[in-house]
Structures are given as structure tokens and as C-alpha cells.
Design a protein around this motif. Structure first.
Motif, PDB file in Angstrom:
ATOM      1  N   ARG A  96       0.838  -1.212   0.000  1.00 45.61           N
ATOM      2  CA  ARG A  96       0.000   0.000   0.000  1.00 45.61           C
ATOM      3  C   ARG A  96       0.871   1.260   0.000  1.00 45.61           C
ATOM      4  O   ARG A  96       0.622   2.192  -0.756  1.00 45.61           O
ATOM      5  CB  ARG A  96      -0.922   0.017   1.225  1.00 45.61           C
ATOM      6  N   ALA A  97       1.889   1.270   0.837  1.00 48.47           N
ATOM      7  CA  ALA A  97       2.778   2.434   0.914  1.00 48.47           C
ATOM      8  C   ALA A  97       3.507   2.635  -0.408  1.00 48.47           C
ATOM      9  O   ALA A  97       3.662   3.770  -0.882  1.00 48.47           O
ATOM     10  CB  ALA A  97       3.772   2.259   2.063  1.00 48.47           C
ATOM     11  N   ASN A  98       3.948   1.551  -1.012  1.00 52.03           N
ATOM     12  CA  ASN A  98       4.641   1.620  -2.295  1.00 52.03           C
ATOM     13  C   ASN A  98       3.726   2.203  -3.370  1.00 52.03           C
ATOM     14  O   ASN A  98       4.136   3.056  -4.161  1.00 52.03           O
ATOM     15  CB  ASN A  98       5.126   0.220  -2.693  1.00 52.03           C
ATOM     16  N   GLU A  99       2.482   1.762  -3.393  1.00 49.46           N
ATOM     17  CA  GLU A  99       1.517   2.271  -4.377  1.00 49.46           C
ATOM     18  C   GLU A  99       1.255   3.764  -4.171  1.00 49.46           C
ATOM     19  O   GLU A  99       1.176   4.521  -5.141  1.00 49.46           O
ATOM     20  CB  GLU A  99       0.215   1.473  -4.302  1.00 49.46           C
ATOM     21  N   GLU A 100       1.131   4.186  -2.910  1.00 47.51           N
ATOM     22  CA  GLU A 100       0.929   5.613  -2.620  1.00 47.51           C
ATOM     23  C   GLU A 100       2.109   6.440  -3.120  1.00 47.51           C
ATOM     24  O   GLU A 100       1.921   7.503  -3.723  1.00 47.51           O
ATOM     25  CB  GLU A 100       0.741   5.839  -1.121  1.00 47.51           C
ATOM     26  N   LEU A 101       3.326   5.968  -2.892  1.00 52.08           N
ATOM     27  CA  LEU A 101       4.523   6.691  -3.356  1.00 52.08           C
ATOM     28  C   LEU A 101       4.555   6.738  -4.883  1.00 52.08           C
ATOM     29  O   LEU A 101       4.876   7.774  -5.468  1.00 52.08           O
ATOM     30  CB  LEU A 101       5.785   6.024  -2.821  1.00 52.08           C
ATOM     31  N   ARG A 102       4.215   5.639  -5.509  1.00 49.05           N
ATOM     32  CA  ARG A 102       4.211   5.591  -6.974  1.00 49.05           C
ATOM     33  C   ARG A 102       3.199   6.594  -7.534  1.00 49.05           C
ATOM     34  O   ARG A 102       3.488   7.321  -8.476  1.00 49.05           O
ATOM     35  CB  ARG A 102       3.870   4.176  -7.439  1.00 49.05           C
ATOM     36  N   GLU A 103       2.010   6.659  -6.933  1.00 50.11           N
ATOM     37  CA  GLU A 103       0.979   7.586  -7.407  1.00 50.11           C
ATOM     38  C   GLU A 103       1.405   9.038  -7.217  1.00 50.11           C
ATOM     39  O   GLU A 103       1.129   9.879  -8.063  1.00 50.11           O
ATOM     40  CB  GLU A 103      -0.335   7.324  -6.678  1.00 50.11           C
ATOM     41  N   ARG A 104       2.095   9.330  -6.114  1.00 49.71           N
ATOM     42  CA  ARG A 104       2.535  10.704  -5.858  1.00 49.71           C
ATOM     43  C   ARG A 104       3.621  11.154  -6.831  1.00 49.71           C
ATOM     44  O   ARG A 104       3.744  12.336  -7.116  1.00 49.71           O
ATOM     45  CB  ARG A 104       3.080  10.825  -4.429  1.00 49.71           C
ATOM     46  N   HIS A 105       4.406  10.213  -7.306  1.00 44.58           N
ATOM     47  CA  HIS A 105       5.550  10.576  -8.154  1.00 44.58           C
ATOM     48  C   HIS A 105       5.328  10.248  -9.623  1.00 44.58           C
ATOM     49  O   HIS A 105       6.259  10.349 -10.417  1.00 44.58           O
ATOM     50  CB  HIS A 105       6.813   9.879  -7.628  1.00 44.58           C
TER      51      HIS A 105
END
Length: 111
Positions: A96-105
Motif C-alpha cells: 500500500r505504501a509503495n503504491e501511494e509513493l508511486r501515485e505521488r511521483h
């Protein structure tokens, strides 16, 4: 504005809100209160306590308990089941954290 119209966060949406008593949690899971106590003793779930000292469980904790019941029913030892569940939970959180970071960047779409 009445509380029904409030736009603030509600406990209905909070997966970690300790909404369920031990009896209700056991009923929902089809287990006994003793099973839930054993998960507490094994440190898989640590229920919050009400002002009166009664255990209260969240939806997230009930999902972990349901997974424990599933693994135990398949013949997995309690300590091994707890370790598996904790690792599964950690992996899910990391994804989940990885997906959030990917979406932000992500770069903005081109027109």
C-alpha cells in the motif's frame, strides 16, 4: 449543522476503531471468546479496553483473527499461524505504501 451532516471522519470508516465486544467478535467469527484470548496471548491481536476493562476489537483485528482461524483449521500451529499473518499484514502495508509513493511521483498525463 447536525452530527448526521458532519463531514468529519466517522468511526464507520475507521478500520482500527474498536467497535466490537469480545462476545460479538466471537459470534461474527464463529469462534469462542477463548480463541480470541489465545490470539491476544500469542500477541497476534491486542484489543483495546473499554473504561470497564472489557476487550474491544476492530475490523482489522477481526480480519486477522479470521485468517488465524483459517490457518489453524488447515492444521497450522498457532505460533506459525501468527507469524504468517504478521508477515502477510506487513507485506500488504508495504505494498500500500509503495503504491501511494508511486501515485505521488507519477508524471502528469500528456494531452
Amino acid at each position: 449543522m447536525s452530527s448526521a451532516q458532519s463531514t468529519g471522519p466517522t468511526h464507520f470508516d475507521d478500520d482500527d476503531y474498536p467497535a466490537y465486544t469480545m462476545g460479538r467478535a466471537a459470534e461474527m467469527l464463529g469462534t469462542t471468546p477463548g480463541f480470541l484470548r489465545s490470539l491476544d496471548e500469542a500477541k497476534l491481536i491486542t484489543p483495546q479496553r473499554s473504561d470497564g476493562g472489557h476487550r474491544r476489537y476492530s475490523r482489522h483485528q477481526l480480519r486477522l483473527a479470521a485468517r488465524a482461524r483459517e490457518l489453524l483449521d488447515q492444521g497450522t500451529a498457532l505460533d506459525a499461524a501468527c507469524r504468517i499473518i504478521l508477515l502477510e499484514d506487513q507485506l500488504a502495508e508495504a505494498l500500500r505504501a509503495n503504491e501511494e509513493l508511486r501515485e505521488r511521483h507519477e508524471p502528469p498525463p500528456r494531452n
